[in-house]
Write a protein that holds these residues in place. Sequence first.
Motif, PDB file in Angstrom:
ATOM      1  N   ASN A  31     -72.579 -71.060  18.230  1.00 17.29           N
ATOM      2  CA  ASN A  31     -71.628 -70.003  17.881  1.00 17.29           C
ATOM      3  C   ASN A  31     -70.191 -70.480  17.719  1.00 17.29           C
ATOM      4  OD1 ASN A  31     -73.516 -67.825  17.975  1.00 17.29           O
ATOM      5  ND2 ASN A  31     -73.533 -68.092  20.191  1.00 17.29           N
ATOM      6  N   SER A  32     -69.950 -71.761  17.882  1.00 15.12           N
ATOM      7  CA  SER A  32     -68.575 -72.258  17.849  1.00 15.12           C
ATOM      8  C   SER A  32     -68.544 -73.755  17.566  1.00 15.12           C
ATOM      9  CB  SER A  32     -67.896 -71.974  19.184  1.00 15.12           C
ATOM     10  OG  SER A  32     -68.618 -72.593  20.231  1.00 15.12           O
ATOM     11  N   ASN A  57     -64.631 -70.070  17.660  1.00  7.62           N
ATOM     12  CA  ASN A  57     -65.807 -69.364  17.162  1.00  7.62           C
ATOM     13  C   ASN A  57     -65.899 -69.531  15.650  1.00  7.62           C
ATOM     14  OD1 ASN A  57     -67.262 -66.873  16.055  1.00  7.62           O
ATOM     15  ND2 ASN A  57     -67.707 -66.760  18.245  1.00  7.62           N
ATOM     16  N   HIS A  58     -67.125 -69.545  15.122  1.00  6.90           N
ATOM     17  CA  HIS A  58     -67.330 -69.716  13.684  1.00  6.90           C
ATOM     18  C   HIS A  58     -66.627 -68.631  12.857  1.00  6.90           C
ATOM     19  CE1 HIS A  58     -70.030 -73.055  14.096  1.00  6.90           C
ATOM     20  NE2 HIS A  58     -70.915 -72.366  14.783  1.00  6.90           N
ATOM     21  N   LYS A  59     -66.427 -67.460  13.422  1.00  7.09           N
ATOM     22  CA  LYS A  59     -65.785 -66.363  12.689  1.00  7.09           C
ATOM     23  C   LYS A  59     -64.273 -66.538  12.606  1.00  7.09           C
ATOM     24  CE  LYS A  59     -67.923 -63.448  15.444  1.00  7.09           C
ATOM     25  NZ  LYS A  59     -68.281 -62.212  16.120  1.00  7.09           N
TER      26      LYS A  59
END
Length: 65
Positions: A31-32, A57-59
Amino acid sequence: MTLKKAKTADNIVFHRFNQPIEGKVLKHYENSVLVKIHPEFYAKLIDEIPNDYTVVNHKNYKILY
């Protein structure tokens, strides 16, 4: 829409303390990513963060090409 995830050694940009920060991905997690902040950006944040590594985080980043 699928998220394009950074790979190891990619350069990314993310925001902390309302400032854009660039760094290099050292390790990829589910997730990161673990990022080493580039020295010129870390110098601006030396009073805010304890070292030049952080997890993002990927977002919350964009890949630099």
